[in-house]
Scaffold this active site. Structure first.
Site, PDB file in Angstrom:
ATOM      1  N   ARG A 204       0.857  -1.188   0.000  1.00 18.77           N
ATOM      2  CA  ARG A 204       0.000   0.000   0.000  1.00 18.77           C
ATOM      3  C   ARG A 204       0.895   1.241   0.000  1.00 18.77           C
ATOM      4  NH1 ARG A 204      -2.486   3.044   4.429  1.00 18.77           N
ATOM      5  NH2 ARG A 204      -4.585   3.714   3.891  1.00 18.77           N
TER       6      ARG A 204
ATOM      7  N   HIS B  92      -3.215  10.919   0.444  1.00 18.73           N
ATOM      8  CA  HIS B  92      -2.677  10.738   1.804  1.00 18.73           C
ATOM      9  C   HIS B  92      -2.008  12.063   2.199  1.00 18.73           C
ATOM     10  CE1 HIS B  92      -1.104   7.552   4.838  1.00 18.73           C
ATOM     11  NE2 HIS B  92      -0.860   8.740   5.350  1.00 18.73           N
TER      12      HIS B  92
ATOM     13  N   GLU C  84      -7.696   8.405   5.947  1.00 12.21           N
ATOM     14  CA  GLU C  84      -7.967   9.119   7.192  1.00 12.21           C
ATOM     15  C   GLU C  84      -8.431  10.566   6.967  1.00 12.21           C
ATOM     16  OE1 GLU C  84      -4.641   8.681   9.878  1.00 12.21           O
ATOM     17  OE2 GLU C  84      -4.678   6.507   9.738  1.00 12.21           O
TER      18      GLU C  84
ATOM     19  N   ASN D 209      -7.964   1.682   9.843  1.00  8.31           N
ATOM     20  CA  ASN D 209      -6.651   2.007  10.424  1.00  8.31           C
ATOM     21  C   ASN D 209      -6.849   2.086  11.926  1.00  8.31           C
ATOM     22  OD1 ASN D 209      -6.066   2.349   7.746  1.00  8.31           O
ATOM     23  ND2 ASN D 209      -5.392   4.473   7.911  1.00  8.31           N
TER      24      ASN D 209
ATOM     25  N   TYR E 245      -4.927   1.735  15.866  1.00  6.73           N
ATOM     26  CA  TYR E 245      -3.663   1.696  16.607  1.00  6.73           C
ATOM     27  C   TYR E 245      -3.856   1.524  18.108  1.00  6.73           C
ATOM     28  CZ  TYR E 245      -1.307   3.243  12.360  1.00  6.73           C
ATOM     29  OH  TYR E 245      -0.807   3.306  11.088  1.00  6.73           O
TER      30      TYR E 245
ATOM     31  N   GLU F 243      -4.108  -0.204   8.115  1.00  7.61           N
ATOM     32  CA  GLU F 243      -2.950   0.256   8.901  1.00  7.61           C
ATOM     33  C   GLU F 243      -3.070  -0.284  10.316  1.00  7.61           C
ATOM     34  OE1 GLU F 243      -1.992   4.409   9.109  1.00  7.61           O
ATOM     35  OE2 GLU F 243      -2.281   4.710   6.959  1.00  7.61           O
TER      36      GLU F 243
HETATM   37  O1  IFM Z   1       2.092   7.581   9.897  1.00  5.29           O
HETATM   38  C1  IFM Z   1       0.715   7.655  10.072  1.00  5.29           C
HETATM   39  C2  IFM Z   1       0.016   7.524   8.734  1.00  5.29           C
HETATM   40  O2  IFM Z   1       0.436   8.500   7.839  1.00  5.29           O
HETATM   41  C3  IFM Z   1      -1.477   7.636   8.910  1.00  5.29           C
HETATM   42  N1  IFM Z   1      -1.965   6.762   9.933  1.00  5.29           N
HETATM   43  C4  IFM Z   1      -1.278   6.748  11.196  1.00  5.29           C
HETATM   44  C5  IFM Z   1       0.211   6.567  10.981  1.00  5.29           C
HETATM   45  C6  IFM Z   1       0.948   6.563  12.340  1.00  5.29           C
HETATM   46  O3  IFM Z   1       0.729   7.762  13.010  1.00  5.29           O
END
Ligand code: IFM
Length: 451
Positions: A79, A123, A168, A294, A296, A352
């Site tokens: 990606r 992006h 995002e 995405n 985290y 992500e």
């Molecule tokens: O690095 C970023 C990415 O550009 C977008 N999503 C979160 C990642 C980590 O912060």
């Protein structure tokens, strides 16, 4: 957990990613125009130590070697994002053939290595001339984006079969236009609301272009989705969690999947409504093929007794990454299951997931990153659990293949499974890279009956 127990279905896409401004460098090469991130990063105080993406990983020149690393990893898909200022340097008008040539070479090289290209069309690197003309809060930016997408599709649409329109939109709109922590650095809620709506509309328009020019391709969008938990079972804390979920998740999910903005959040933001015109919401909510997730970390919140915004409750006993984000792998399973229940997308792809840790090379030059391996293993385990529960998750992309430019944090946050020695740009696969290689190999072996 051993890699063999991950038990992902045959055909599951094992990927990794990166984005144009974060990894390409070569900002002056072959007629590329200036983006809002070039401008923003050059302003004093915007990024750590004034760091910029001018060189980054120099992926623009080093991609053949990086594809070699991907091949050795057994990666199924890569990606990356396409830099709008390489393709249309002024944002509108002339298309830069040399800029498209780069992505043409990249796509061909990936396909030759048996790796599926997963390009993202936006992006965060808006051409600066468009920001000067109003940026994402201006509706005309959507028309400019549509023309750019047409140029990309005309060039790559014969070979690319999976497109992500936008990465995002929440971060692009709110971190960039309300908080001012990302480019373009504005601090206006009204601008952020307009930017968010126009990014969603840009997604809808791009999807139409892709359908028209490449009817067999799959189309999706990647949202940053963060599961929100109440600090207690009390009604007030649960309402606070619902509110934050509305602000960060439902504000984007509902228009995309239901064609409406959520009523409770519309009421919350009543003085700055999104600038909806005509059938915008129909365009935004046309069916897509996958939702990119995405994820985290999570949020835990309680109610503010004074009636203010939900209050974040720290989790000091939990593990945290270098970003200060709590490690909470079961949140990914919860999120995927919730998306299936509430929105019924035909396919989910974790586009992500990953962790920043302060990696160092040890005396023999290797990079041991057990925390990252544990993080990835636990989250991939959570994906496997969601699949067992019946959620249609078709892929998982590690963020990131390479250490890269982490926006306002500069190069101080390393997300890669491959270490980049920035002074020399040497690549050093980390222990997590070899772990991922084994997971992929075992999964393939199991699928072919060899495991
Ligand atoms: O690095 C970023 C990415 O550009 C977008 N999503 C979160 C990642 C980590 O912060």
């Amino acid at each position: 957990m051993s890699p063999a127990r991950l038990e992902l279905p045959s055909g599951f896409i094992f990927g990794a990613g990166g984005s144009a401004y974060q990894m390409e460098g070569a900002v002056d090469a072959d007629g590329r125009g200036v983006s809002i991130w070039d401008r923003f990063a050059a302003e004093p105080g915007r990024t750590r130590n004034g760091e910029t993406g001018t060189v980054a990983c120099d992926f623009y020149h080093r991609y053949p070697g990086d594809i070699g690393l991907m091949k050795e990893l057994g990666l199924g898909a890569f990606r990356f994002s396409i830099a709008w200022p390489r393709v249309v340097p002024s944002g509108t008008g002339r298309v830069n053939r040399a800029g498209l040539d780069f992505y043409d070479r990249l796509v061909d090289a990936l396909l030759a290595a048996g790796i599926e290209p997963y390009p993202v069309l936006y992006h965060w690197d808006l051409p600066q001339p468009l920001e000067d003309a109003g940026g994402w809060p201006a509706r005309a930016t959507v028309d400019a984006f549509t023309a750019y997408v047409e140029a990309v599709l005309d060039r790559l649409g014969d070979r690319v079969t999976s497109w992500t329109t936008c990465n995002e939109p929440r971060v692009a709109a709110f971190t960039g236009y309300q908080q001012g922590l990302h480019a373009p650095g504005r601090t206006s809620l009204a601008d952020a609301m307009a930017a968010a709506h126009h990014l969603l509309l840009a997604h809808g328009r791009a999807a139409q272009v892709i359908r028209a020019r490449s009817p067999r391709a799959r189309v999706g969008i990647s949202l940053d989705l963060t599961p929100v938990y109440p600090a207690s079972d009390g009604a007030a804390d649960r309402a606070a969690a619902r509110r934050l979920d509305g602000l960060v998740n439902r504000w984007f999910l509902d228009p995309l999947w239901r064609g409406v903005y959520p009523a409770d959040i519309l009421a919350h933001w009543r003085s700055t409504p999104p600038p909806v015109v005509g059938d915008d919401l129909l365009t935004i909510s046309r069916p897509i093929d996958f939702l990119g997730v995405n994820m985290y970390h999570r949020h835990v919140v309680r109610a503010d007794p004074g009636g203010g915004d939900p209050v974040h409750v720290p989790q000091p006993a939990a593990k945290h990454t270098e970003m200060g984000w709590e490690v909470f792998p079961s949140g990914l399973e919860d999120l995927l299951c919730r998306l299936r229940t509430d929105y019924r997308p035909p396919s989910l792809i974790v586009t992500e997931n990953g962790a920043a840790y302060e990696d160092v090379r040890i005396h023999d030059g290797r990079v041991q990153d057990p925390e990252r391996r544990d993080y990835l293993e636990a989250h991939l385990g959570s994906v496997a659990a969601a699949i067992r529960a019946g959620v249609p998750v078709d892929g998982y992309f590690v963020w990131a293949l390479l250490d890269n430019f982490e926006w306002a944090h500069g190069y101080a946050r390393r997300f890669g499974i491959v270490f980049v020695d920035y002074p020399t740009l040497e690549r050093v696969p980390k222990a997590s890279y070899y772990w991922y290689r084994d997971v992929i190999a075992r999964s393939r072996g199991a699928a072919s009956g060899a495991g």
